[in-house]
Design an enzyme around this catalytic site. Structure first.
Site, PDB file in Angstrom:
ATOM      1  N   SER A 477      -0.067   2.230  -5.271  1.00 26.41           N
ATOM      2  CA  SER A 477       1.379   2.352  -5.397  1.00 26.41           C
ATOM      3  C   SER A 477       1.750   2.643  -6.860  1.00 26.41           C
ATOM      4  CB  SER A 477       2.054   1.079  -4.870  1.00 26.41           C
ATOM      5  OG  SER A 477       3.450   1.230  -4.834  1.00 26.41           O
ATOM      6  N   ASP A 621       2.262   2.498   2.095  1.00 24.57           N
ATOM      7  CA  ASP A 621       1.827   1.927   0.823  1.00 24.57           C
ATOM      8  C   ASP A 621       0.453   1.270   0.961  1.00 24.57           C
ATOM      9  OD1 ASP A 621       1.557   0.302  -1.528  1.00 24.57           O
ATOM     10  OD2 ASP A 621       3.710   0.524  -1.829  1.00 24.57           O
TER      11      ASP A 621
END
Length: 776
Positions: A477, A621
């Protein structure tokens, strides 16, 4: 099959003054005798009185008539009887009658359960003609009050006492007719012609059926009552006029033989018309011996087709099974044929890929011009990107030694193209230090500024940029963004922090109302299209493998989570390198994707940005599965450098918040449970505890400061970011000795022995298959 005609009223004429009324079973019945069935001896009335008893029995083919002569002079009783009912007598056959009724009922139930639908329909169709005859006979003359009066008046000449008794019989008959007329208002009612006694269960069943069919038969019953009221004169004329249906009013000239002929003739049989639904149950019950059988059969017969299908004959079953087996075999053959064709196509495709790879390798080896070599190398690179299974064939064709020798040419473009294809095949250069150096950065949104403070301290202590300190950089991320900026683009930390803040202010600014609407529509509070546009502008559309052209670039990876492969999420690694053929990584991934796609997929946090579809995979994610990618990075490095020891792993966190408040409740809410699940999925400390216990000392270093406030991932206010930066700097000051130890390990150079080993390995790879002295 015998047909029984049951009359609701029987009329007796008794010449004896003692009794005018007779009893049959439990009901008072009255009979009248027609002139054709008895005669009187006019010579001597008192001496002898001759009567004849007429018994008639009908079946489908013929009618039997018999006469019984009686001379009861000893008893002083002279009588004549007409009986149009052939129902079983009450005498000696009483037990057999009850048994036959029970047997008929059981037969009907068994046929309803085990028989077919066609047999039930045939059984029900047999009841309709007799019901029609019953209605016709009972409506024409014998059940009418005026006909009874005429019959009684015609017999007054024989006895005065009989007249009184006949008036009593008239009243009984009147009330019986009245009860019958009142019973017609109900669909299911009791008539005096039914000899079978049902008891209390009959009343319950009658009330249930009448209440169910009452609404349906209301209109037709009103119409029928109106027709009966409009034509009283017509009914009176029909009942008083002689007709073929009234036995008492037949002419004297008609003999019993003529009656037999008429009844036996099939053309004179009453026509059976369809009976309405509201009268069908009453018609079934009006049969004395088969009422229960018809009732049970009529109600169960409709349920049998639903509960049991019609049995099929063995030939039909065999035919159906043969057709089914034939269809199954046909499908199997088609599936097998399809599988074979697909396998053949794969074999042909694999053979064609191998042939294409050999042709490209041979064309490259025959090329001497540097510019043409660049073109040949790029063609082979694109081919291997599209068909990675061709790498094994290229290695067998001795492509690596030729590329290593080609890399010695003093042409930067050619050298860059060669480095790219070598990285794609899986060939790697030796590490920079004494062992593998790994840098991993956790996810955490804008809290990544905390990790920047640790990196700033490392650069300050080592006086080297990040991409020169580490051999492998991996991020999740926001950590992937930092890994790309530091490892691939070689940005200074100050510029990286400035760009990092700008990205946060550009992306994480959204109106609450608009964000709420987007959340309900695409499950994303922020605009994903805006985020993609920023990534394309800042990072560009270069492929991950193209970064290997730069010799200073370390191995870089970004982690995402695939959520549409199987029941559990799976980690996906966006690499700027390829694995050597025969080396299998535990994690999915590839190097043929663009850099902005890798960051977009790795940062698709649920609730913040929409999930990203890349090919047939759906990415979210990477922090959902591996928010601390240290273990994954260690596994990947062992696949890249299997014979190289691990020197150090530096794991950077984005801050953790620990609350001192303890909840003393004995249970947790649903919101708390869901929050615990999310926290456990994004937890980073469990991986830290595991690696810290497994790896050797002074190998694994974790930097994750404790923050005093639980700052969200999308925090973009400068004061909050400054607060995070300040807390990161305080944490570094408290762990200054630990930072110096890491900097010392990262600053170590290779030993002379390691350098010699690396040179020998390079020469052996470059001149593979040649004599040893030629390699020197």
């Amino acid at each position: 099959m015998s047909i029984n005609l049951t009359l609701d009223i029987y009329i007796y004429f008794l010449n004896n003054a003692r009794s005018l009324c007779g009893k049959q079973r439990s009901k008072q019945l009255h009979f009248v005798c027609s002139k054709q069935y008895w005669r009187m001896n006019h010579v001597n009335v008192h001496r002898e009185f001759h009567t004849s008893k007429k018994s008639c029995k009908w079946n489908r083919s013929e009618a039997h008539c018999s006469k019984h002569w009686h001379s009861p002079s000893n008893h002083g009783l002279h009588f004549g009887i007409v009986r149009l009912s052939t129902s079983a007598p009450k005498g000696l056959t009483k037990v057999s009658i009850h048994m036959s009724r029970i047997k008929s009922t059981l037969n009907s139930v068994s046929k309803a359960i085990f028989g077919s639908q066609n047999e039930m329909v045939t059984r029900l169709a047999q009841f309709k003609p007799s019901s029609r005859i019953l209605r016709k006979v009972s409506d024409k003359g014998w059940l009418k009050q005026k006909n009874v009066k005429q019959a009684v008046e015609s017999l007054k000449n024989y006895s005065d006492k009989s007249a009184g008794k006949n008036s009593l019989a008239e009243q009984k008959s009147y009330f019986a007719d009245k009860e019958e007329d009142s019973g017609k208002h109900s669909l299911f009612h009791y008539t005096y012609g039914i000899t079978t006694r049902f008891g209390e269960s009959f009343s319950v069943l009658a009330n249930h059926i009448n209440s169910y069919f009452k609404s349906k038969g209301k209109m037709s019953q009103t119409k029928e009552d109106k027709q009966l009221q409009d034509k009283p004169d017509l009914e009176e004329r029909k009942s008083s006029s002689p007709g073929p249906d009234t036995v008492a009013d037949r002419p004297d000239s008609e003999s019993p033989l003529e009656v037999k002929d008429k009844l036996s003739s099939p053309t004179q049989m009453p026509e059976a018309h369809p009976v309405s639904a509201k009268q069908s149950i009453a018609n079934f019950l009006s049969r004395p011996t088969e009422g229960v059988q018809a009732l049970v059969g009529g109600y169960i017969g409709g349920l049998v087709p639903k509960l049991k299908s019609d049995p099929k004959s063995p030939p039909e079953e065999q035919e159906v099974s043969a057709k089914t087996e034939q269809a199954v075999n046909k499908d199997k053959k088609a599936e097998e044929k399809k599988r074979v064709l697909l396998q053949q196509e794969k074999i042909i495709a694999r053979v064609s890929i191998d042939n294409r790879t050999r042709a490209l390798v041979q064309a490259l080896r025959r090329t001497a011009d540097p510019k043409l070599c660049i073109t040949r190398v790029e063609e082979l690179t694109f081919h291997l990107l599209e068909f990675p299974e061709g790498k094994g064939v290229a290695i067998k064709e001795k492509i690596i030694p030729y590329l290593l020798r080609l890399r010695q040419v003093k042409d930067e473009t050619l050298q860059a193209a060669v480095r790219e294809i070598l990285a794609l095949i899986g060939y790697v250069d030796p590490v920079k230090g004494r062992g593998i150096r790994i840098l991993t950065i956790d996810g955490g949104g804008t809290r990544g500024v905390v990790a920047l403070q640790t990196l700033r301290k490392l650069v300050e202590l080592t006086q080297k940029p990040i991409h020169q300190l580490f051999d492998y950089i991996c991020g999740v991320s926001t950590g992937a963004i930092l890994a790309f900026m530091l490892g691939l683009f070689h940005m200074p930390l100050d510029e990286c922090e400035e760009l990092y803040r700008k990205l946060g202010s550009d992306v994480f600014t959204q109106n609450v109302i608009v964000g709420t609407v987007k959340m309900s529509w695409s499950h994303a509070f922020y605009d994903s299209n805006t985020w993609e546009k920023i990534l394309k502008d800042r990072i560009g559309s270069a492929l991950m493998i193209e970064t290997a052209r730069n010799p200073a670039c370390p191995k870089v990876a970004a982690i995402s989570t695939i959520v549409n492969r199987g029941q559990t999420p799976k980690a996906f690694v966006f690499r700027n390198y390829g694995h050597f053929p025969g080396t299998n990584s535990h994690y999915l991934g590839g190097c043929q994707y663009k850099m902005w796609q890798a960051i977009r997929a790795s940062s698709a946090a649920p609730g913040y940005f929409a999930e990203y579809a890349l090919g047939s995979d759906l990415h979210q994610d990477g922090g959902l599965l591996l928010n601390n990618p240290s273990a994954l990075a260690l596994h990947e490095c062992k696949c890249i450098w299997p014979d190289t020891p691990l020197e150090c792993i530096v794991s950077l966190g984005t801050g953790r918040y620990e609350s001192d408040v303890r909840n003393t409740s004995t249970y947790t809410s649903l919101k708390t449970k869901l929050s615990n699940v999310i926290s456990s999925a994004t937890d980073t400390e469990e991986v830290h505890i595991m690696l810290d216990g497994l790896l050797p000392s002074d190998t694994y270093f974790r930097f994750n400061p404790v923050i005093c406030e639980n700052i969200p991932l999308d925090e973009s206010r400068d004061e909050k970011l400054d607060q995070l930066q300040l807390e990161g700097m305080k944490y570094i000051e408290r762990n200054d000795q630990k930072m110096k130890k890491v900097a010392k390990i990262l600053s170590q150079e290779k030993t002379t022995l390691q350098k010699i080993n690396d040179w020998i390995k390079l020469k052996s790879d470059m001149y593979e298959g040649l004599p040893f002295f030629s390699k020197l």
